[in-house]
Design a protein around this motif. Sequence first.
Motif, short mmCIF file in Angstrom:
data_model
loop_
_atom_site.label_atom_id
_atom_site.label_comp_id
_atom_site.label_asym_id
_atom_site.label_seq_id
_atom_site.Cartn_x
_atom_site.Cartn_y
_atom_site.Cartn_z
N ILE A 103 0.84 -2.32 -8.46
CA ILE A 103 0.87 -1.20 -7.51
C ILE A 103 -0.41 -1.09 -6.69
CG2 ILE A 103 -0.07 0.60 -9.03
CD1 ILE A 103 2.14 2.45 -7.94
N LYS A 104 -1.47 -1.73 -7.14
CA LYS A 104 -2.77 -1.62 -6.46
C LYS A 104 -2.72 -1.97 -4.97
CE LYS A 104 -6.26 -2.70 -8.97
NZ LYS A 104 -7.26 -3.46 -9.72
N PRO A 105 -2.02 -3.05 -4.57
CA PRO A 105 -2.00 -3.40 -3.13
C PRO A 105 -1.45 -2.28 -2.25
CG PRO A 105 -1.18 -5.23 -4.44
CD PRO A 105 -1.31 -4.06 -5.37
N TYR A 106 -0.50 -1.51 -2.76
CA TYR A 106 0.09 -0.43 -1.96
C TYR A 106 -0.91 0.71 -1.76
CZ TYR A 106 4.32 -3.01 -3.14
OH TYR A 106 5.26 -4.00 -3.30
N PHE A 107 -1.68 1.01 -2.80
CA PHE A 107 -2.68 2.06 -2.68
C PHE A 107 -3.81 1.62 -1.75
CE2 PHE A 107 -0.63 3.84 -6.41
CZ PHE A 107 -0.83 5.20 -6.25
N ILE A 108 -4.19 0.36 -1.82
CA ILE A 108 -5.22 -0.17 -0.94
C ILE A 108 -4.77 -0.06 0.52
CG2 ILE A 108 -6.49 -2.24 -0.25
CD1 ILE A 108 -6.37 -3.12 -3.20
N LYS A 109 -3.52 -0.43 0.78
CA LYS A 109 -2.98 -0.36 2.14
C LYS A 109 -2.91 1.10 2.62
CE LYS A 109 0.07 -3.34 3.34
NZ LYS A 109 1.34 -4.12 3.51
N ALA A 110 -2.54 1.99 1.69
CA ALA A 110 -2.49 3.41 2.06
C ALA A 110 -3.87 3.92 2.44
CB ALA A 110 -1.92 4.22 0.90
N GLY A 111 -4.89 3.50 1.67
CA GLY A 111 -6.25 3.90 1.97
C GLY A 111 -6.73 3.35 3.31
#
Length: 208
Positions: A103-111
């Motif tokens: 899930i980390k890539p999605y949070f990074i993209k959101a940031g």
Amino acid sequence: MLRQKYCSKKDEVQQVVRFLEKQGIKEIELIVASSIGADLAMAFITSAEIPIRHIFFDGGQFAQIGKVTRRIMVPFLYMAMKSLYWSKGKTLKKIMWCDDDSIKPYFIKAGKNLTYSNLRKQMADSLEDKPFPKLPEELQKHTFFEFGSVEDHFKYRNAVMQTYLYGNFPIFKGFNHMQYQIRNPDGFARMLKEIIKTDQLPYLPFVV
């Protein structure tokens, strides 16, 4: 890629409605919404004129927070979300309960894509300090308000139960915020398929 400008919940709902109309969708079998997304989903459910058969809220943030508090929260939330991009996801566990690579890539993209203006506007008309919107009694019977027993959002459960008297309120014992969905997406999907098929949760040993 252009960042979308957030105008209002009403505008977001209208975008969804237009998309459904273009796709020729005239009925929704199941709506699934998690965390703060439950706020927008509820706005859609209570305003869009389209039949909905089932609803599943996973850790819905049904908070009633005053305007001043929401304004104060904005800079802190902005820095927290931006840190996910700046640190390449290393701060995820400080913000949430997990740092799963899935899930980390999605949070990074959101940031990366988050803008202060969008967050400020979104916080201004979400988590409103107003009574929860009304749901028809029959639709409540097909709505599942699920919370993990150890998640912070569990504190909203009693208020939700008092508002939607005919709803279903399963507790995922020992689970944190959206943990089942994140750690076991296949199991989560099977559960949703069973809800569509039987209008009930399947047997899960951690559900109370």
